[in-house]
Design a protein around this motif. Sequence first.
Motif, PDB file in Angstrom:
ATOM      1  N   ALA A   1       0.879  -1.307  -0.010  1.00 39.24           N
ATOM      2  CA  ALA A   1       0.046   0.062  -0.009  1.00 39.24           C
ATOM      3  C   ALA A   1       0.782   1.290   0.131  1.00 39.24           C
TER       4      ALA A   1
ATOM      5  N   TYR B   1      -3.117   4.798   4.311  1.00 35.17           N
ATOM      6  CA  TYR B   1      -2.936   4.223   3.106  1.00 35.17           C
ATOM      7  C   TYR B   1      -4.320   3.306   2.562  1.00 35.17           C
TER       8      TYR B   1
ATOM      9  N   LEU C   1      -6.553   1.551   4.086  1.00 38.18           N
ATOM     10  CA  LEU C   1      -6.574   0.083   4.250  1.00 38.18           C
ATOM     11  C   LEU C   1      -7.414   0.000   5.486  1.00 38.18           C
TER      12      LEU C   1
END
Length: 75
Positions: free
Chosen positions: A14, A59, A61
């Motif tokens: 990422a 990122y 996530l």
Amino acid sequence: MPTHRLRAERLQAAAAARGDHSAYAIARRTGLSQSAISRLRRGIAAPATRTLLILADTYGLRVEDLVVTGTEAAA
């Protein structure tokens, strides 16, 4: 008590997608210390909840994407 560690490969993928290829670059983008990122990536430190939230948010996530428990690692 389960042991948790960072899924370093997921963080690295990422981060690389955003141009962050080093612990230094990840630290600059997240505001976390470079030494903390390095320890997490090497698996010698367990991630704190706040750290996971920052990494996940930065990122794009989910926290669940960034954590592996001791029971998962043994499987």
